[in-house]
Scaffold this motif. Sequence first.
Motif, short mmCIF file in Angstrom:
data_model
loop_
_atom_site.label_atom_id
_atom_site.label_comp_id
_atom_site.label_asym_id
_atom_site.label_seq_id
_atom_site.Cartn_x
_atom_site.Cartn_y
_atom_site.Cartn_z
N GLY A 284 0.64 -1.29 0.02
CA GLY A 284 0.05 0.04 0.03
C GLY A 284 0.90 1.31 -0.05
N ASP A 285 2.16 1.48 -0.25
CA ASP A 285 2.94 2.44 -0.29
C ASP A 285 3.22 2.90 -1.56
OD1 ASP A 285 3.22 2.09 2.68
OD2 ASP A 285 4.82 0.53 2.19
N GLY A 286 3.22 2.14 -2.64
CA GLY A 286 3.10 2.56 -3.88
C GLY A 286 2.24 2.99 -4.79
N MET A 287 1.31 3.61 -3.99
CA MET A 287 0.01 4.02 -4.49
C MET A 287 -0.62 5.13 -3.72
SD MET A 287 -2.60 1.10 -2.97
CE MET A 287 -4.00 2.23 -3.02
N VAL A 288 -1.72 5.74 -4.31
CA VAL A 288 -2.59 6.45 -3.82
C VAL A 288 -4.05 6.23 -4.32
CG1 VAL A 288 -0.87 8.45 -3.37
CG2 VAL A 288 -2.27 8.24 -5.52
N VAL A 289 -4.80 6.75 -3.63
CA VAL A 289 -6.20 6.45 -3.88
C VAL A 289 -7.00 7.62 -4.64
CG1 VAL A 289 -8.58 5.85 -2.97
CG2 VAL A 289 -6.56 4.86 -2.04
N MET A 290 -7.49 7.55 -5.63
CA MET A 290 -8.33 8.57 -6.47
C MET A 290 -9.83 8.48 -6.20
SD MET A 290 -5.66 9.91 -8.32
CE MET A 290 -6.68 10.83 -9.52
N ARG A 291 -10.49 9.43 -6.19
CA ARG A 291 -11.94 9.47 -5.77
C ARG A 291 -12.56 10.19 -6.83
NH1 ARG A 291 -14.58 7.89 -1.01
NH2 ARG A 291 -12.52 7.37 -0.21
N LYS A 292 -13.95 9.84 -7.29
CA LYS A 292 -14.41 10.63 -8.41
C LYS A 292 -15.41 11.86 -7.78
CE LYS A 292 -17.46 9.58 -12.48
NZ LYS A 292 -18.13 8.38 -13.00
N SER A 293 -15.19 12.71 -8.65
CA SER A 293 -15.84 13.83 -8.09
C SER A 293 -16.81 14.45 -9.23
CB SER A 293 -14.81 15.30 -7.54
OG SER A 293 -15.65 16.44 -7.30
N GLY A 294 -17.99 14.48 -9.22
CA GLY A 294 -19.06 14.72 -10.08
C GLY A 294 -19.35 13.65 -10.87
N PRO B 197 -17.10 6.95 -5.96
CA PRO B 197 -16.22 5.80 -6.41
C PRO B 197 -14.97 6.14 -6.27
CG PRO B 197 -18.02 6.32 -7.82
CD PRO B 197 -18.04 7.44 -7.05
N THR B 198 -13.90 5.09 -5.93
CA THR B 198 -12.53 5.21 -5.77
C THR B 198 -11.95 4.46 -6.78
OG1 THR B 198 -12.48 3.50 -3.79
CG2 THR B 198 -12.81 5.67 -3.28
N TYR B 199 -10.77 4.70 -7.07
CA TYR B 199 -9.93 3.74 -7.74
C TYR B 199 -8.31 3.86 -7.38
CZ TYR B 199 -9.34 0.65 -11.64
OH TYR B 199 -9.07 -0.37 -12.80
N PRO B 200 -7.61 2.79 -7.37
CA PRO B 200 -6.10 3.18 -6.85
C PRO B 200 -5.22 3.49 -7.93
CG PRO B 200 -6.58 0.77 -6.90
CD PRO B 200 -7.99 1.50 -7.25
N PHE B 201 -4.47 4.40 -7.90
CA PHE B 201 -3.58 4.76 -8.68
C PHE B 201 -1.87 4.34 -8.41
CE2 PHE B 201 -0.30 8.67 -9.80
CZ PHE B 201 0.00 7.93 -10.83
N PHE B 202 -1.50 3.42 -8.96
CA PHE B 202 -0.33 2.56 -8.54
C PHE B 202 0.90 3.42 -9.35
CE2 PHE B 202 -3.27 -0.83 -8.07
CZ PHE B 202 -2.91 -1.22 -6.67
N TYR B 203 1.54 4.50 -8.76
CA TYR B 203 2.46 4.91 -9.41
C TYR B 203 3.88 4.31 -9.59
CZ TYR B 203 3.74 6.17 -4.54
OH TYR B 203 3.92 6.11 -3.03
N ALA B 204 3.89 3.38 -8.53
CA ALA B 204 5.18 2.46 -8.64
C ALA B 204 5.19 1.71 -9.65
CB ALA B 204 5.06 1.66 -7.27
N ARG B 205 4.05 1.33 -10.54
CA ARG B 205 4.03 0.47 -11.60
C ARG B 205 4.68 1.28 -12.74
NH1 ARG B 205 -1.87 -0.40 -12.92
NH2 ARG B 205 -1.63 -1.93 -11.57
N LEU C 238 2.53 7.93 -17.31
CA LEU C 238 2.42 8.62 -15.92
C LEU C 238 1.56 9.83 -15.80
CD1 LEU C 238 3.36 8.08 -13.01
CD2 LEU C 238 5.54 9.11 -13.77
N ALA C 239 2.13 10.68 -16.30
CA ALA C 239 1.23 11.99 -16.36
C ALA C 239 -0.34 11.98 -16.81
CB ALA C 239 1.89 13.05 -17.32
N ALA C 240 -0.57 11.10 -17.64
CA ALA C 240 -1.97 10.95 -18.03
C ALA C 240 -2.70 10.13 -16.77
CB ALA C 240 -2.20 9.92 -19.42
N ALA C 241 -2.10 9.38 -16.14
CA ALA C 241 -2.86 8.57 -14.97
C ALA C 241 -2.85 9.47 -13.85
CB ALA C 241 -1.85 7.29 -14.58
N ALA C 242 -1.93 10.24 -13.53
CA ALA C 242 -1.87 11.23 -12.54
C ALA C 242 -2.70 12.48 -12.66
CB ALA C 242 -0.46 11.77 -12.10
N ILE C 243 -3.04 13.05 -13.78
CA ILE C 243 -4.03 13.83 -14.01
C ILE C 243 -5.66 13.54 -13.97
CG2 ILE C 243 -4.63 15.83 -15.55
CD1 ILE C 243 -1.90 15.88 -16.59
#
Length: 520
Positions: A326-336, A371-379, A420-425
Amino acid sequence: EFRLNCPNLAMKSPVCRTSSVMNFRFIFLCCLLLASCRFSMADDMAITNTSVSEVITQATAQASEFTKFLVQRLNAQLAALSFSTNRISDTRTQYSVKSPICVGTRHSLLLGSFCAPYKAGNDSEFSVSVEMDQGDANPLTIFLVSDDNLDGEVEQFWGFDALNSSCDLLGSHARLVMPPPAAAGAAAEAKGIAPHKTRNWFVVAADCERRRCPNVSSAVVTVDHPHYDDRLETCSIAADATVALLQNAFLASWNSLSFSAAFNVTGVTPLGVALLYATAVVIGLFSMLFMFWASRDIDPDRKQLCLYASAATTVSALCYLSMATGDGMVVMRKSGSGPQAVWMYSNQLMAAPGDAKHPNPLYSPEYARAPTYPFFYARYLDALVTNVLVARSMAQLAAAPTTTRDALLFSGVAMTLCTLAAAAIGSSARWVFEGVSVAFMLGALSTVATGMSAMAGRRGKGVFDAYHRLARLVALVWVAWPAAWLVSDGLRIVPVDAAVGMFAVLDILIKVVFFWVLLR
């Protein structure tokens, strides 16, 4: 630390359970990474004839030295914290602290603590004065907090401090609020304090104007207790209560290291976590195999390829381990909703309701239901290293010139960074970056399929056949990656477990299968 970081939220919250062990995981990963770096530098350090056991011994020693360095740094910080007690008389005691530390979320400064036993009548009254050596002239407010009970004042005070609450709210959970001194360097005083039972008292300073850690180099807390001797046995009652509080905190932190807690990662199901661990183990085993080959091989070109394979699989195994914990990721949450919906980074304080005894004032039911979805930036960090090493391996196999090799390396790096930029934005702008990534991917495939293919053909039929097998595998993975990204981090329409499985298969193909075929 566990109780201070997560005092008033539900103890079952994953963010609370994992916060107390992240530093240990980081140190462990750093040691493993140093060990892998030792292997990757084997060729440059001329240890061709060194056995695997010797290499592992040297790598372990280097990791051990790094661990000693971390311990030394920690001891140096602890040595800077100097607490002392000066018993001026039977009725007056001074508690001094040098370099006090901020706790909770680093907004409030703990200056010290003392015991005040309860006696009938007014015989338990005491007075407190606090003198501080400040680095600036900003006024500080002093709070006196008591451990009336294990679920009372102390937890609530630090809980609201962790939420960066106002000083008015903090004061409502303190036994006494001492206003800032009238002048810089003057003492803050409180007289005639009468406890209702034996308890420990904590002296806390806060900068109510700026809400940041106060700049205090030292402090002296003087307690006048004219009617009792604070060395009495009754003080042990409060001390025992505080020890029980610390024991509960330790047990809660220890339980976070249990087997069941290891599979409880925010945003990922236990099946997904198990897949991440399994992939880390599989790739890690092949990493050790490639290390063994690199130590045994005497052909310089093949040895170099073995080191590429070892580096790619080692980094990949560590990245998968970080994602599984759980350290190489952050959780994304949908707004709207609809076309205007965006994905933002989740705020756990707004998503955790707390419990009946300690409700979370920032909790938003609507926000928690989103809704939530994990963003694995370590990937993506893993893919960045892998694409570079795969490109170098293909160029070395085809004996490509430096300009062709550098162009392929640039395309591989650029397509990974754009993805990576596309996934983080979270906004729709991510599609622009993904489009650029696909363009770089097509350019890299063109170089692999046409330009370097002819170069490999000039090295003989055996090299040409091997190159084409690898080129087809690289093309399959590079084309499948944008498709997998589209349904996972792009549109976020497939379950998390399915996304983890898709990328695990692709990573095993491009790291394990690719280098296995290349080296065999």
